[in-house]
Design a protein around this motif. Structure first.
Motif, PDB file in Angstrom:
ATOM      1  N   HIS A   1      41.620  45.563  29.720  1.00  0.00           N
ATOM      2  CA  HIS A   1      42.930  46.039  30.177  1.00  0.00           C
ATOM      3  C   HIS A   1      43.976  44.925  30.125  1.00  0.00           C
ATOM      4  N   MET A   2      43.635  43.764  30.608  1.00  0.00           N
ATOM      5  CA  MET A   2      44.607  42.681  30.668  1.00  0.00           C
ATOM      6  C   MET A   2      44.951  42.195  29.266  1.00  0.00           C
ATOM      7  N   SER A   3      46.237  41.928  28.968  1.00  0.00           N
ATOM      8  CA  SER A   3      47.305  41.819  29.940  1.00  0.00           C
ATOM      9  C   SER A   3      48.358  42.908  29.764  1.00  0.00           C
ATOM     10  N   HIS A   4      47.892  44.125  29.573  1.00  0.00           N
ATOM     11  CA  HIS A   4      48.798  45.276  29.519  1.00  0.00           C
ATOM     12  C   HIS A   4      49.393  45.502  30.904  1.00  0.00           C
ATOM     13  N   ASP A   5      50.653  45.991  30.921  1.00  0.00           N
ATOM     14  CA  ASP A   5      51.186  46.343  32.223  1.00  0.00           C
ATOM     15  C   ASP A   5      50.499  47.644  32.691  1.00  0.00           C
ATOM     16  N   THR A   6      50.460  47.977  33.932  1.00  0.00           N
ATOM     17  CA  THR A   6      51.021  47.232  35.037  1.00  0.00           C
ATOM     18  C   THR A   6      49.985  46.206  35.515  1.00  0.00           C
ATOM     19  N   ILE A   7      50.462  44.991  35.797  1.00  0.00           N
ATOM     20  CA  ILE A   7      49.578  43.939  36.271  1.00  0.00           C
ATOM     21  C   ILE A   7      49.744  43.823  37.778  1.00  0.00           C
ATOM     22  N   ASP A   8      48.742  44.209  38.505  1.00  0.00           N
ATOM     23  CA  ASP A   8      48.748  44.150  39.963  1.00  0.00           C
ATOM     24  C   ASP A   8      47.591  43.290  40.444  1.00  0.00           C
ATOM     25  N   PRO A   9      47.703  41.967  40.317  1.00  0.00           N
ATOM     26  CA  PRO A   9      46.568  41.113  40.686  1.00  0.00           C
ATOM     27  C   PRO A   9      46.362  41.052  42.191  1.00  0.00           C
ATOM     28  N   ARG A  10      45.117  40.908  42.568  1.00  0.00           N
ATOM     29  CA  ARG A  10      44.840  40.544  43.954  1.00  0.00           C
ATOM     30  C   ARG A  10      45.383  39.124  44.176  1.00  0.00           C
ATOM     31  N   PRO A  11      45.825  38.814  45.385  1.00  0.00           N
ATOM     32  CA  PRO A  11      46.431  37.488  45.625  1.00  0.00           C
ATOM     33  C   PRO A  11      45.560  36.330  45.173  1.00  0.00           C
ATOM     34  N   GLU A  12      44.247  36.437  45.379  1.00  0.00           N
ATOM     35  CA  GLU A  12      43.386  35.313  45.012  1.00  0.00           C
ATOM     36  C   GLU A  12      43.321  35.111  43.504  1.00  0.00           C
ATOM     37  N   GLN A  13      43.649  36.169  42.748  1.00  0.00           N
ATOM     38  CA  GLN A  13      43.550  36.025  41.303  1.00  0.00           C
ATOM     39  C   GLN A  13      44.636  35.121  40.749  1.00  0.00           C
ATOM     40  N   TYR A  14      45.839  35.209  41.268  1.00  0.00           N
ATOM     41  CA  TYR A  14      46.833  34.286  40.734  1.00  0.00           C
ATOM     42  C   TYR A  14      46.938  33.002  41.547  1.00  0.00           C
ATOM     43  N   ASN A  15      46.533  33.014  42.811  1.00  0.00           N
ATOM     44  CA  ASN A  15      46.561  31.775  43.592  1.00  0.00           C
ATOM     45  C   ASN A  15      45.530  30.778  43.094  1.00  0.00           C
ATOM     46  N   GLU A  16      44.337  31.296  42.749  1.00  0.00           N
ATOM     47  CA  GLU A  16      43.267  30.394  42.318  1.00  0.00           C
ATOM     48  C   GLU A  16      43.498  29.866  40.916  1.00  0.00           C
TER      49      GLU A  16
END
Length: 564
Positions: A260-275
């Motif tokens: 799926h990634m990186s097609h929109d819509t991208i709704d990451p869990r917070p830990e996915q972009y923080n880490e």
């Protein structure tokens, strides 16, 4: 090791040179009881040519740069061959995947655009000139195809391969009410777990062979807040389980992992972009940048590019890497082809990360006039027939594939079917019309840098989204160093020398040279227009539904390329 040299200028191959110097290791491995090779196709969604580190990501491109990190894909390139001139069969999702599955140009099957995959999509698909779904190997039902339509998994399944597909489908919608819609498994797969499919639409029952792609199994996808964040974990887990079961059974396998990634819509869990993306001071989205400047970063959402780059980095670390590691752990690496590519170039659409924007209709959040991803140095984006729309990463690792190699051969998604059959030792039925050719000798390094094909590659598309520098003429042909773009009325005629040696000459992008090379123009124009004129809408549709995808687009005749 093959010496990697810069042929495009601008320092684009610095990352590749670093990869060549580093030594990669591959575990010595046993093979399955059946010695035929395994094949894994990891197909990303909307990844541009420059979104992978090994392609010179972070280069000084005129339009876009990226901070995506792809250490696992870079390692795959070290352990195999990176191809710089691979093109999808069209610059849009469903048509591109059609070419991979069938070895035909999508327009041959009237697949000029994406299917409506909703439960009420049959009528809209018909009006758009689309078949209700991709014709099946049996060729029956609402989309008849005499003798059945040959495809990759059905040929392999009939030859004794274990076959599976997990992730995005987008190869058809629901049939009319008086017909039964074929399930994804009916195309030649032992197991499937899909979205963007009749299974998700509910016109095909969910079974063990045909699952809905979701970790939570909350149905449909839109009702699960974290579906976008988690669906690729489903694809990864199912794919690894399938490889393990197939290896234990002693059968060679073919596996599609269509992410799926990186097609929109991208709704990451917070830990996915923080880490994975700690670049908290980097933000190119003006509204968020202003917020950070005024408030010292407090209370400001991560910028959209940060989320986008983070989702790609997360995919490499937590999806692609574990699949490759599993192949190593199973002891089958030496007998397994691992291929990474994308269905088309990066998109240039508005997206909001699941939140409404500031426009009157909530439609301006996350809006970019440029592609969200990175096309590298190429003009155009998803849906455009400029190279940025269909020239994408293509990395191959496997038996007899040279390591630490970069190759500039002209390859296409329509080559996938004949090449896979050659690798697997499977015969293609006599009389099958294929647009692609077997390029296994190029994959294996027996031939290198082959840009002249027996017949040119051909495309038909809608021209792409605004602004004008994205919006190409809707017909294209390529052979050797030359690419032609034109519309059916011949009001826009653009001929480019796209040789790697011509790139960046005098600081300019590819320059139109049609008037200077009438013989080259004619050699590409004749087969392109003959193909277009003979490719009709065999499955019905509104008047001119197929021809509409090749019409002249006004207002883009002369547009300066930004930044040059």
């Amino acid at each position: 090791d093959m010496r990697l040299q810069s042929v495009m200028g601008c320092g684009m191959w610095v990352a590749l040179l670093a990869l060549a110097i580093a030594e990669g290791s591959v575990d010595k491995s046993r093979t399955s009881k059946d010695s035929r090779p395994n094949i894994v196709l990891m197909l990303a969604d909307d990844w541009g040519w420059g979104d992978v580190g090994a392609y010179g990501a972070n280069g000084n491109f005129a339009l876009t740069g990226t901070n995506t990190r792809t250490p696992n894909l870079d390692m795959l390139a070290r352990n195999g061959t990176l191809f710089t001139d691979y093109h999808t069969a069209q610059a849009f999702c469903a048509p591109s995947r059609t070419g991979l599955m069938t070895g035909k140009y999508p327009a041959d099957l009237s697949v000029n655009t994406n299917w409506n995959v909703g439960p009420k999509g049959a009528a809209p698909n018909h009006l758009a000139g689309l078949p209700y779904y991709l014709p099946t190997p049996k060729g029956d039902g609402a989309v008849p195809w005499k003798g059945g339509l040959v495809n990759v998994p059905s040929l392999l399944q009939n030859a004794g391969y274990a076959t599976a597909h997990f992730g995005k489908w987008h190869l058809g919608g629901c049939a009319p009410d008086n017909f039964t819609t074929p399930s994804p498994s009916e195309y030649g797969f032992d197991r499937t777990g899909t979205y963007g499919s009749p299974v998700e639409a509910g016109c095909v029952p969910r079974t063990n062979k045909d699952q809905f792609a979701s970790l939570s199994q909350v149905y449909p996808a839109g009702s699960d807040q974290w579906w976008s964040a988690d669906v690729d974990d489903y694809t990864k887990e199912q794919g690894i389980a399938f490889m393990k079961a197939s290896t234990e059974s002693g059968k060679p396998f073919y596996l599609n992992l269509w992410w799926h990634m990186s097609h929109d819509t991208i709704d990451p869990r917070p830990e996915q972009y923080n880490e994975t993306y700690p670049y908290h001071t980097t933000c190119l989205f003006p509204a968020t940048a202003a917020c950070r400047a005024e408030n010292g970063g407090q209370g400001c959402a991560p910028c959209n590019w940060q989320i986008f780059w983070g989702s790609q980095t997360w995919s490499d670390m937590h999806r692609f890497g574990p699949v490759i590691d599993a192949i190593d752990s199973l002891g089958i690496r030496d007998n397994t082809y691992i291929v990474f590519s994308s269905d088309n170039g990066a998109q240039g659409e508005r997206w909001t990360n699941g939140e409404k924007g500031s426009g009157p209709n909530g439609d301006l959040g996350g809006a970019f006039s440029n592609a969200v991803g990175t096309q590298g140095p190429f003009r155009g984006c998803k849906a455009s027939l400029y190279d940025g729309g269909h020239r994408v990463p293509f990395i191959v690792s496997g038996p007899n594939v040279p390591k630490h190699r970069v190759d500039h051969s002209l390859l296409s998604g329509v080559d996938w079917l004949p090449t896979v059959m050659s690798i697997a030792g499977v015969s293609i039925p006599e009389g099958t019309l294929l647009r692609g050719v077997d390029v296994s000798d190029i994959l294996h390094g027996e031939r290198n840098h082959i840009t002249v094909r027996e017949k040119p590659l051909l495309w038909r598309g809608g021209g792409g989204p605004a602004p004008c520098w994205n919006r190409s003429p809707p017909l294209a042909a390529r052979n050797g160093d030359w690419k032609l773009l034109i519309d059916a009325e011949r009001q826009r005629v653009e001929l480019y020398n796209v040789s790697v040696h011509a790139f960046g000459k005098n600081g300019a992008f590819f320059e139109a040279q049609g008037e200077e090379n009438p013989e080259v123009l004619a050699a590409l124009l004749e087969p392109l227009m003959a193909w277009h004129n003979n490719t009709v809408c065999p499955f019905g549709g509104s008047a001119g539904a197929c021809g509409a995808h090749a019409k002249y687009i006004p207002g883009c005749d002369s547009y300066p390329f930004p930044g040059l």
